[in-house]
Every structure is written in structure tokens, then in C-alpha cells.
Scaffold this active site. Structure first.
Site, PDB file in Angstrom:
ATOM      1  N   ARG A  13       0.815  -1.216   0.000  1.00  9.86           N
ATOM      2  CA  ARG A  13       0.000   0.000   0.000  1.00  9.86           C
ATOM      3  C   ARG A  13       0.847   1.262   0.000  1.00  9.86           C
ATOM      4  O   ARG A  13       0.382   2.355  -0.346  1.00  9.86           O
ATOM      5  CB  ARG A  13      -0.943  -0.006   1.202  1.00  9.86           C
ATOM      6  CG  ARG A  13      -2.151   0.888   1.016  1.00  9.86           C
ATOM      7  CD  ARG A  13      -2.267   1.977   2.047  1.00  9.86           C
ATOM      8  NE  ARG A  13      -2.127   1.495   3.402  1.00  9.86           N
ATOM      9  CZ  ARG A  13      -1.556   2.214   4.357  1.00  9.86           C
ATOM     10  NH1 ARG A  13      -1.047   3.413   4.096  1.00  9.86           N
ATOM     11  NH2 ARG A  13      -1.456   1.749   5.586  1.00  9.86           N
ATOM     12  N   TYR A  67     -12.917  16.803 -18.262  1.00  8.72           N
ATOM     13  CA  TYR A  67     -13.472  15.449 -18.151  1.00  8.72           C
ATOM     14  C   TYR A  67     -14.508  15.434 -17.017  1.00  8.72           C
ATOM     15  O   TYR A  67     -14.329  16.086 -15.986  1.00  8.72           O
ATOM     16  CB  TYR A  67     -12.333  14.465 -17.875  1.00  8.72           C
ATOM     17  CG  TYR A  67     -12.790  13.122 -17.359  1.00  8.72           C
ATOM     18  CD1 TYR A  67     -13.555  12.278 -18.156  1.00  8.72           C
ATOM     19  CD2 TYR A  67     -12.469  12.710 -16.077  1.00  8.72           C
ATOM     20  CE1 TYR A  67     -13.993  11.056 -17.687  1.00  8.72           C
ATOM     21  CE2 TYR A  67     -12.893  11.487 -15.588  1.00  8.72           C
ATOM     22  CZ  TYR A  67     -13.661  10.660 -16.399  1.00  8.72           C
ATOM     23  OH  TYR A  67     -14.093   9.461 -15.919  1.00  8.72           O
ATOM     24  N   ASP A 139      -3.480  17.153 -17.432  1.00  9.54           N
ATOM     25  CA  ASP A 139      -3.933  15.786 -17.700  1.00  9.54           C
ATOM     26  C   ASP A 139      -3.529  15.470 -19.140  1.00  9.54           C
ATOM     27  O   ASP A 139      -4.084  16.023 -20.086  1.00  9.54           O
ATOM     28  CB  ASP A 139      -5.446  15.712 -17.524  1.00  9.54           C
ATOM     29  CG  ASP A 139      -6.009  14.310 -17.789  1.00  9.54           C
ATOM     30  OD1 ASP A 139      -5.343  13.507 -18.476  1.00  9.54           O
ATOM     31  OD2 ASP A 139      -7.126  14.030 -17.327  1.00  9.54           O
ATOM     32  N   LYS A 164      -6.054   4.112 -20.082  1.00  7.50           N
ATOM     33  CA  LYS A 164      -6.311   4.395 -21.487  1.00  7.50           C
ATOM     34  C   LYS A 164      -5.107   4.056 -22.371  1.00  7.50           C
ATOM     35  O   LYS A 164      -4.764   2.895 -22.528  1.00  7.50           O
ATOM     36  CB  LYS A 164      -6.741   5.857 -21.630  1.00  7.50           C
ATOM     37  CG  LYS A 164      -7.774   6.331 -20.599  1.00  7.50           C
ATOM     38  CD  LYS A 164      -9.069   5.541 -20.634  1.00  7.50           C
ATOM     39  CE  LYS A 164     -10.226   6.184 -19.866  1.00  7.50           C
ATOM     40  NZ  LYS A 164     -10.009   6.497 -18.459  1.00  7.50           N
TER      41      LYS A 164
END
Length: 348
Positions: A13, A67, A139, A164
Site C-alpha cells: 500500500r 473530463y 492531464d 487508457k
């Protein structure tokens, strides 16, 4: 023991498995940056990066056509934490100064907007941010490191939904923050507490997917331009949004900043929302699905997928009509994709 020793504990983690380190080294090299950090999703990357560098009372400037998930974060989540947000027209640098405040800390933009593919004055964003001591976040999901490298260009942080193009196979969810160590380090510490870590096996799959990134994006650049050109000449198409077309309002900027125009395009057809839904349902090669950037072509209506969390009024204010279709171009044969769109358009 202090906080720094906690971050050094060997624990998945805490984002320090061998798989994390190998993947992050590759991502930083891809974008010509000092370091990188992977996360459990693109939104985990964006939200954690912002929360690491903003405090209650701070103010940020954001691109006005974001977005849908980022829009939700900016306009609903951040204000609830005492962070003020103002939208700016990223294509109109002369309008930014009046929105800047003494409390402004950060300027947030996208390399290409989703779904209208606007390309802002990115060079001016860098200059404006440096002039006023702001952090600049971008982004870069739609451009990918093959078409644009934000860090050498002057941005402080490059963010990705690695789901993506970076992965390219529509089989995992991941995000990335890339930049200078002094900017990424606070994001890592925040991520270790918020817990948006990437599973080591997903890190392995993403590292494998990146091996074909250049080949995939080059094919998508070719197919994207061919399909956009075809649609621009189709009698049933009202408008095509693709920065590679000479009549796109940001064509000159895209040509200057990018090495390719990418595999994302959108268009409106005659007949309104009903006709658009028919086209989406009628393509046989392009699947109707809300992701993008994979080897297979995907087709959606943003009003019902990527921007469904916005109200109809918010969508229309952003220019996202109910008849807008977004097409994520894959690596299939370009002529086959055009033939598929041709038969779908013949049904309206």
C-alpha cells in the site's frame, strides 16, 4: 519514528514494491521527467495530486471544459474542503489575469479536452504559471507521451488515466503522476495515507502494455486523421471535432505542440439524439463502451457516459449536446473502420 520512516516501510500500500519501482522508472523516462508515481486510477492520481498541494483557503484556476469526473471533483468536492475554484477559457490567455487571486496556487488544464478536443494555449499556461508562482498540472491522457511530453515543455505535473493509452488493452484501471521529485514526493505521502495504490499485478500488466505504446499511438494517429477526414466530408455529419483537421479552431496549436493528433474524435450527426443513439448502436467494429485509448475502437455518447454526472444544463454550457458522438480510434484497419461508420450512418 517520523512520517518519513513510515513511507519507507516495505508494504504494497506504500507503493514501493519492485513492480511499482520498475513501472515508475519507465513512466518517468517516457515523459522525460525525474520521477513518477502510479495510482489505482486516473481520478486517484488527479485527486491525490491536488489534495497534496492544496489547503483550505487556496484557490485554483481550471480549464473550463474538463473530463466529467474531474469536473465533479473541481466543482463539488474541492469547494467542500474550502478550496476555491475558477474556470478559465484555456484558449484565451488574456482572460486569465482577472481570475487570479493572491490565494491562487495552481493552474489545471488538459492537453486535449474531452470530448471536444480543444487544445489550449499550453505554452502560455506554463509561462503564466511561472510568472505568478503557480504549480501547473496537466492531464495528458489524450495525447499520451508519444504525442506530447509536458515535463520538458515546462509543466510541473503530468497526470494520466493509465487505463487508457498507456495500458492500451482495456483490461486494467490505473493512474500516474509524473514530474520533479520535489513535486511528486508530497503526492506519494498523501497517496500512502489515502490508499489509492496500484495492485502490483496491475503494475506488471501496465508495464507490459507500455511496450507497444509507440506502435499503437502511431496507428491511432493515422486512423484518427483518416476517419475525421471521412466524417468531415459525409453529408449526414454536422460537425467534426478533431485537432488534425485544418478547420479545427486549435489546429495550429496542436500542430505546434504535438507530434501527432491522437486517436480521439467526436462528431454530431443530423437527426438529434435519436439518430446519434442509432449510429452508436449500429457500428459493428466499434463497441459501445465508455473507456478509450485501447487497441479496439469504441463509440459512445458523452451525455450518457463520460459526462453523465453533469446536469443537462451543465453539458450544454460546455457544448456537449445529446447528439454528440465520441469515437476512440483503435488500431484496426482504417478502411474497415470507415466502412463500419459508413454502414452505421446509412441507417439514419
Amino acid at each position: 519514528e517520523g512520517e518519513s520512516s513510515y513511507d519507507d516501510v516495505r508494504y504494497i500500500r506504500l507503493n514501493n514494491s519492485p513492480n511499482h519501482h520498475a513501472l515508475q522508472a519507465k513512466l518517468s523516462q517516457l515523459e522525460g521527467a525525474e520521477t513518477a508515481l502510479v495510482t489505482s486510477s486516473g481520478m486517484a492520481a488527479i485527486s491525490t495530486a491536488l489534495l497534496a498541494h492544496l489547503q483550505p483557503g487556496d484557490h485554483i484556476l481550471v480549464q473550463d471544459n474538463l473530463y466529467g469526473g474531474t469536473h465533479e471533483l473541481m466543482w463539488r468536492t474541492l469547494p467542500s474542503l474550502g478550496i476555491a475554484v475558477d474556470a478559465v477559457d484555456v484558449c484565451n490567455p488574456g482572460s486569465w489575469a482577472e481570475k487570479r487571486k493572491p490565494s491562487t496556487r495552481l493552474f489545471y488544464v488538459e492537453s486535449m479536452s474531452n470530448p471536444l478536443l480543444r487544445v489550449g494555449a499550453l505554452d502560455r499556461v506554463v509561462a503564466f504559471s511561472r510568472q505568478h508562482g503557480l504549480l501547473s498540472f496537466i492531464d495528458n491522457t489524450f495525447a499520451s507521451p508519444i504525442n506530447f511530453k509536458p515535463i520538458p515543455f515546462g509543466f510541473d505535473v503530468s497526470l494520466h488515466s493509465a487505463t487508457k493509452y498507456l495500458n492500451g488493452h482495456s483490461d486494467l484501471v490505473a493512474g500516474a503522476c509524473i514530474g520533479r521529485a520535489e513535486v511528486i514526493e508530497p503526492i506519494l505521502k498523501k497517496l500512502n495515507i489515502l490508499g489509492g495504490c496500484l495492485d502490483p499485478h496491475a503494475a506488471f500488466l501496465l508495464e507490459r502494455g507500455i511496450k507497444t505504446l509507440a506502435l499503437r499511438v502511431e496507428a491511432q494517429n493515422r486512423n484518427g486523421l483518416a476517419i475525421a477526414t471521412y466524417l468531415a466530408n459525409h453529408p449526414k455529419i454536422e460537425q467534426v471535432f478533431y485537432p488534425g483537421l485544418s478547420d479545427h479552431p486549435d489546429h495550429a496549436r496542436a500542430t505546434t505542440f504535438f507530434t501527432g493528433y491522437g486517436g480521439m474524435l467526436s462528431f454530431t450527426c443530423q437527426g438529434g439524439a435519436k439518430a446519434a443513439a442509432q449510429v452508436v448502436a449500429s457500428t459493428q467494429l466499434a463497441a459501445c463502451a465508455p473507456s478509450l485509448g485501447g487497441v479496439e475502437s469504441l463509440i459512445t455518447r458523452p451525455a450518457s457516459t463520460s459526462h453523465a454526472c453533469l446536469t443537462a444544463q451543465e453539458r450544454h454550457a460546455l457544448g456537449i449536446g445529446d447528439n454528440l458522438i465520441r469515437y476512440s480510434v483503435g488500431i484496426e484497419d482504417g478502411d474497415d473502420l470507415i466502412a463500419d461508420l459508413d454502414q452505421a450512418l446509412a441507417q439514419i
